[in-house]
Design an enzyme around this catalytic site. Sequence first.
Site, PDB file in Angstrom:
ATOM      1  N   ARG A  61       0.847  -1.199   0.000  1.00  0.00           N
ATOM      2  CA  ARG A  61       0.000   0.000   0.000  1.00  0.00           C
ATOM      3  C   ARG A  61       0.884   1.253   0.000  1.00  0.00           C
ATOM      4  O   ARG A  61       0.513   2.290  -0.530  1.00  0.00           O
ATOM      5  CB  ARG A  61      -0.958   0.020   1.200  1.00  0.00           C
ATOM      6  CG  ARG A  61      -1.690   1.351   1.351  1.00  0.00           C
ATOM      7  CD  ARG A  61      -3.014   1.264   2.096  1.00  0.00           C
ATOM      8  NE  ARG A  61      -2.941   0.505   3.322  1.00  0.00           N
ATOM      9  CZ  ARG A  61      -2.398   0.946   4.471  1.00  0.00           C
ATOM     10  NH1 ARG A  61      -1.892   2.158   4.554  1.00  0.00           N
ATOM     11  NH2 ARG A  61      -2.366   0.177   5.531  1.00  0.00           N
ATOM     12  N   TYR A 114     -11.429  19.770 -15.343  1.00  0.00           N
ATOM     13  CA  TYR A 114     -12.024  18.445 -15.585  1.00  0.00           C
ATOM     14  C   TYR A 114     -13.274  18.290 -14.706  1.00  0.00           C
ATOM     15  O   TYR A 114     -13.297  18.768 -13.564  1.00  0.00           O
ATOM     16  CB  TYR A 114     -10.965  17.388 -15.250  1.00  0.00           C
ATOM     17  CG  TYR A 114     -11.437  15.982 -15.424  1.00  0.00           C
ATOM     18  CD1 TYR A 114     -11.581  15.427 -16.687  1.00  0.00           C
ATOM     19  CD2 TYR A 114     -11.753  15.199 -14.312  1.00  0.00           C
ATOM     20  CE1 TYR A 114     -12.023  14.127 -16.836  1.00  0.00           C
ATOM     21  CE2 TYR A 114     -12.197  13.891 -14.461  1.00  0.00           C
ATOM     22  CZ  TYR A 114     -12.330  13.367 -15.733  1.00  0.00           C
ATOM     23  OH  TYR A 114     -12.770  12.080 -15.882  1.00  0.00           O
ATOM     24  N   ASP A 186      -2.862  20.724 -13.716  1.00  0.00           N
ATOM     25  CA  ASP A 186      -3.219  19.442 -14.326  1.00  0.00           C
ATOM     26  C   ASP A 186      -2.687  19.469 -15.762  1.00  0.00           C
ATOM     27  O   ASP A 186      -3.178  20.211 -16.608  1.00  0.00           O
ATOM     28  CB  ASP A 186      -4.742  19.257 -14.281  1.00  0.00           C
ATOM     29  CG  ASP A 186      -5.191  17.912 -14.876  1.00  0.00           C
ATOM     30  OD1 ASP A 186      -4.462  17.360 -15.717  1.00  0.00           O
ATOM     31  OD2 ASP A 186      -6.288  17.447 -14.515  1.00  0.00           O
ATOM     32  N   LYS A 211      -4.582   8.516 -19.405  1.00  0.00           N
ATOM     33  CA  LYS A 211      -4.748   9.083 -20.734  1.00  0.00           C
ATOM     34  C   LYS A 211      -3.465   8.905 -21.555  1.00  0.00           C
ATOM     35  O   LYS A 211      -3.142   7.793 -21.925  1.00  0.00           O
ATOM     36  CB  LYS A 211      -5.157  10.553 -20.611  1.00  0.00           C
ATOM     37  CG  LYS A 211      -6.282  10.803 -19.589  1.00  0.00           C
ATOM     38  CD  LYS A 211      -7.596  10.179 -19.988  1.00  0.00           C
ATOM     39  CE  LYS A 211      -8.647  10.224 -18.885  1.00  0.00           C
ATOM     40  NZ  LYS A 211      -8.869  11.516 -18.274  1.00  0.00           N
TER      41      LYS A 211
HETATM   42  C1  LIG Z   1      -9.357  11.963 -17.145  1.00  0.00           C
HETATM   43  C2  LIG Z   1      -8.861  13.201 -16.513  1.00  0.00           C
HETATM   44  C3  LIG Z   1      -8.747  13.299 -15.112  1.00  0.00           C
HETATM   45  C4  LIG Z   1      -9.156  12.173 -14.203  1.00  0.00           C
HETATM   46  O1  LIG Z   1      -8.375  11.037 -14.386  1.00  0.00           O
HETATM   47  P1  LIG Z   1      -8.873   9.543 -14.055  1.00  0.00           P
HETATM   48  O2  LIG Z   1      -7.654   8.735 -14.285  1.00  0.00           O
HETATM   49  O3  LIG Z   1     -10.013   9.228 -14.957  1.00  0.00           O
HETATM   50  O4  LIG Z   1      -9.320   9.551 -12.624  1.00  0.00           O
HETATM   51  C5  LIG Z   1      -8.257  14.483 -14.602  1.00  0.00           C
HETATM   52  N1  LIG Z   1      -7.913  15.517 -15.390  1.00  0.00           N
HETATM   53  C6  LIG Z   1      -8.027  15.461 -16.720  1.00  0.00           C
HETATM   54  C7  LIG Z   1      -7.625  16.641 -17.547  1.00  0.00           C
HETATM   55  C8  LIG Z   1      -8.505  14.312 -17.341  1.00  0.00           C
HETATM   56  O5  LIG Z   1      -8.618  14.250 -18.665  1.00  0.00           O
END
Ligand SMILES: *Cc1c(COP(=O)(O)O)cnc(C)c1O
Length: 405
Positions: A61, A114, A186, A211
């Site tokens: 963990r 997001y 982000d 992504k």
């Molecule tokens: C998809 C996404 C998230 C969240 O990510 P997950 O892996 O789905 O939890 C956060 N910020 C952006 C810009 C995203 O495209």
Amino acid sequence: MMVNQYDWDYGTQSVWAGEDRYLLQGATQVPVVHSVSFGYSDIDDWYDVALNKQEGHIYARNTNPTVDAFEEKVRLLENAEAVTSSSTGMSAISNTLFALLSSGDRVVSIKDTYGGTNKIFSEFLPEFNVDVELCDTTDFEAIEREIEKGCDLLYLESPTNPTLKIVDLDRLVTAAKREDALVIVDNTFATPINQHPLALGADLVIHSATKFLGGHADALGGVVCGPKELVDKVYHFREINGSTLDPMSAYLLLRGMKTLDLRLKQQEASALEIAHYLERQPLVEEVFYPGLPSHQGHDIAAQQMEGFGSMLSFSLKGGLDAVREFLPTLNHAHLAANLGAVETIASIPRTSSHVESSAEERKAMGIPEGLIRYSTGVENTEDLIADLDQAFEKLSEKQLEYTNR
Ligand SMILES: *Cc1c(COP(=O)(O)O)cnc(C)c1O
């Protein structure tokens, strides 16, 4: 081309960086270590590892060698002092916010974050007496004014989802630093190949590794990079709340990252051609791609990014009804909620990223109901354009049918 601490190009680094010390017995690939715990025959060694005086692992963990190797590759690409990971992008974002904010703090952010992040701002942080001000994403003067009113944390995202707005990171980081505010960016849409918020003065950079980093739509993960002092706080919160990245996912993400630069080159070359193609389509209302000179944020993007990325969106004349006809006729696109994968993915924000938002909220964010978000994959560019072409042809036939009825 910017260079990193290895003096390697990013493409070379995404292949090689961070792996050597995790290789076992001549293996050329990082092992997937599924062990939950790590044993010690010497109690003093065990104790030293527990106190962080000696390197090692105790319980999965907290840390795991495969997860470490993945983290290290991202850390080197982001040129950061420290890194930690978590089970998803959203856990990376929420862990960071909850680890660093306290009751009474004030957050300044933008309306176009997001969808999940937006929910943390509007639903959860206020429950803990954290004040959140969400500003119009490209009204930088208004954002500066809000920062000056008092700001403990500035949270940004650029390019934004789904209309690819560009936030002037340099300008807003400078404003935040005057107030001693932490800045979090982000960087999911830009990737560590195309944008380096830490170099622009941001404190932490976050990715949904699900992504582009992974790139194959087969593993969830999140990652946070920055100075050790801050990253340690996020790690500590994560080890306690238990939103750990699974070793198999860490391996898939690490393997995916080897082609990050290669994928992106093909994807963004296609995206630019497709954006120009879409601009010429009579059934298209508007195209959103920062690589187009007509895009509102083009100049800033050209300055702060090394490439414009592979995400674009476009709205159809005829709104949602036209989208309903158009999308299922695409042959080279998954109709799905994900993005950044090798396959092209088409989605509509009202069923994916902004499904939690109301129609009014989407309107306030400038998201047309007939918007299609197009995550350009690595397919052959001409094939993708031919696919769009036949879909537009079918749509115009359909529309003729209606008008002739
Ligand atoms: C998809 C996404 C998230 C969240 O990510 P997950 O892996 O789905 O939890 C956060 N910020 C952006 C810009 C995203 O495209």
